[in-house]
Structures are given as C-alpha cells and as structure tokens.
Design a protein around this motif. Structure first.
Motif, short mmCIF file in Angstrom:
data_model
loop_
_atom_site.label_atom_id
_atom_site.label_comp_id
_atom_site.label_asym_id
_atom_site.label_seq_id
_atom_site.Cartn_x
_atom_site.Cartn_y
_atom_site.Cartn_z
N MET A 276 0.86 -1.17 0.00
CA MET A 276 0.00 0.00 0.00
C MET A 276 0.91 1.24 0.00
N ASN A 277 0.50 2.23 -0.79
CA ASN A 277 1.32 3.44 -0.79
C ASN A 277 0.63 4.56 -0.01
N ILE A 278 1.40 5.57 0.27
CA ILE A 278 0.98 6.69 1.11
C ILE A 278 -0.21 7.43 0.50
N GLU A 279 -0.28 7.45 -0.82
CA GLU A 279 -1.35 8.17 -1.52
C GLU A 279 -2.73 7.73 -1.03
N ARG A 280 -2.86 6.49 -0.62
CA ARG A 280 -4.16 5.95 -0.20
C ARG A 280 -4.54 6.33 1.22
N ILE A 281 -3.57 6.79 2.03
CA ILE A 281 -3.88 6.96 3.46
C ILE A 281 -3.62 8.35 4.03
N TYR A 282 -2.89 9.21 3.33
CA TYR A 282 -2.53 10.48 3.97
C TYR A 282 -3.69 11.46 4.01
N SER A 283 -3.60 12.40 4.95
CA SER A 283 -4.62 13.44 5.09
C SER A 283 -4.29 14.61 4.18
N ARG A 284 -5.27 15.01 3.40
CA ARG A 284 -5.08 16.13 2.49
C ARG A 284 -5.45 17.46 3.15
N ASN A 285 -5.79 17.39 4.41
CA ASN A 285 -6.21 18.55 5.18
C ASN A 285 -4.99 19.25 5.77
N ILE A 286 -4.38 20.12 4.99
CA ILE A 286 -3.20 20.86 5.45
C ILE A 286 -3.63 22.20 6.00
N ILE A 287 -3.25 22.44 7.24
CA ILE A 287 -3.52 23.74 7.84
C ILE A 287 -2.18 24.43 8.05
N ARG A 288 -2.08 25.63 7.54
CA ARG A 288 -0.84 26.41 7.64
C ARG A 288 -1.04 27.56 8.62
N ALA A 289 0.05 27.94 9.24
CA ALA A 289 0.02 29.08 10.16
C ALA A 289 1.35 29.81 10.05
N PRO A 290 1.34 31.15 10.12
CA PRO A 290 2.60 31.89 10.05
C PRO A 290 3.42 31.70 11.32
N ARG A 291 4.70 31.84 11.18
CA ARG A 291 5.62 31.62 12.31
C ARG A 291 5.34 32.56 13.47
N SER A 292 4.70 33.70 13.23
CA SER A 292 4.39 34.66 14.30
C SER A 292 3.10 34.32 15.04
N CYS A 293 2.40 33.29 14.63
CA CYS A 293 1.17 32.85 15.29
C CYS A 293 1.50 32.46 16.73
N LEU B 171 0.43 21.60 12.42
CA LEU B 171 0.31 22.75 11.52
C LEU B 171 1.62 22.89 10.76
N LEU B 172 1.52 23.21 9.49
CA LEU B 172 2.71 23.55 8.72
C LEU B 172 2.97 25.04 8.93
N VAL B 173 4.18 25.37 9.28
CA VAL B 173 4.54 26.74 9.62
C VAL B 173 5.14 27.42 8.39
N THR B 174 4.65 28.65 8.15
CA THR B 174 5.11 29.43 7.00
C THR B 174 5.77 30.71 7.49
N ARG B 175 6.41 31.39 6.55
CA ARG B 175 6.97 32.71 6.84
C ARG B 175 5.82 33.68 7.07
N ASP B 176 6.14 34.85 7.61
CA ASP B 176 5.13 35.87 7.86
C ASP B 176 4.83 36.73 6.64
N GLU B 177 5.70 36.69 5.63
CA GLU B 177 5.52 37.53 4.46
C GLU B 177 4.18 37.22 3.78
N PRO B 178 3.71 38.14 2.92
CA PRO B 178 2.42 37.95 2.26
C PRO B 178 2.29 36.61 1.52
N ASP B 179 3.35 36.14 0.87
CA ASP B 179 3.29 34.84 0.20
C ASP B 179 3.65 33.78 1.22
N GLN B 180 2.63 33.20 1.82
CA GLN B 180 2.84 32.23 2.89
C GLN B 180 2.95 30.80 2.38
N GLY B 181 3.19 30.63 1.11
CA GLY B 181 3.25 29.29 0.55
C GLY B 181 4.46 28.48 0.99
#
Length: 151
Positions: free
Chosen positions: A1-18, A35-45
C-alpha cells in the motif's frame, strides 16, 4: 500500500508569528494535530517547519511558557521530514524512524506539499493489509472445504 491511499489532504498552515494559543485554537477548529509553519511575508506558501500538538505540550506547557506570548517560531521543528505520496508504508515508517517523528509532510511528483501522513494513518494502513491477509487465509480454507469437504 502506498501513502497516496492513506494520507490526510487537510493541510492547515500558520505563520511563524502565530501565538501558541492561536495555534491550539486552529488545531481544535480543524481537528488536526499538526500545523505547517510558513513565513510571515504575504506569500505564505513556503513551509519552513512543522508544529504538533505534542510540541505545544512538551516544549511550551511543560516549561510554563505563556501560550499567548510565545510563537510557533519558538517551538516549531524547522527540519520538515517529507515522503512522496507514491512511497510505500515501509518507506514512510523508515523515514519516521530515522527522523524520530510521528508525522511526515507528503509531497507530490512536482515536489509540492499536498498533505500529512501520521503514524496513526500508517497503523491504519498496516491494519488493512493484515485484514487482507486474514481474508486470503479464510478464503483459502473455505475453498478447500468446498472442494474436498470437511474431514
């Protein structure tokens, strides 16, 4: 079985200043443990780290850190362990073991983060494989009985 069948696609991001309190509220609202942590800049990708509910407890609460003052930058893990969505369960377990983590960011063929796989997800996947093996054994026994009768 591969990961594609079981992982959660629900990604919640938060800026490092949270703040840690805001992070805990995000986790509760979205029913996630990381939570996946992003930079604080406008492009938080761009993801720069991960923070888990366990990090909040062990790194902040246990040390008496005020959750309304501390930020994700204070407790996040900056080295994000990842696995490809086409990887198998064994590969994911090896990456978890090597990195000492219970969650991996999942990337697609283009290298984009598309989800998170947790140890719970892996255990569920392994359980499904064991159930499938059990079904094979049961089916074989039933076939033998049908062909030969019970002795």
């Amino acid at each position: 079985m591969n990961i594609e069948r079981i992982y959660s696609r629900n990604i919640i991001r938060a800026p490092r200043s949270c703040t840690l309190q805001e992070a805990a509220l995000l986790m509760r609202r979205h029913h996630v443990g990381a939570l996946l942590v992003t930079r604080d800049e406008p492009d938080q990708g761009e993801v720069i780290g991960i923070v888990t509910d366990r990090d909040l407890v062990l790194e902040a609460m246990a040390d008496g850190i005020d959750p309304s003052d501390a930020t994700l930058d204070d407790v996040m893990t900056p080295d994000l362990a990842t696995v490809s969505e086409t990887a198998d369960l064994h590969e994911a377990m090896e990456i978890m073991r090597e990195n000492g983590v219970r969650r991996l960011a999942v990337s697609n063929g283009d290298g984009l983060l598309v989800g998170i796989v947790s140890l719970d997800d892996v255990i569920d996947g392994l359980g499904a494989e064991v159930a499938s093996l059990t079904g094979i054994l049961k089916s074989e026994r039933e076939r033998e009985i049908a062909e030969r009768g019970s002795a």
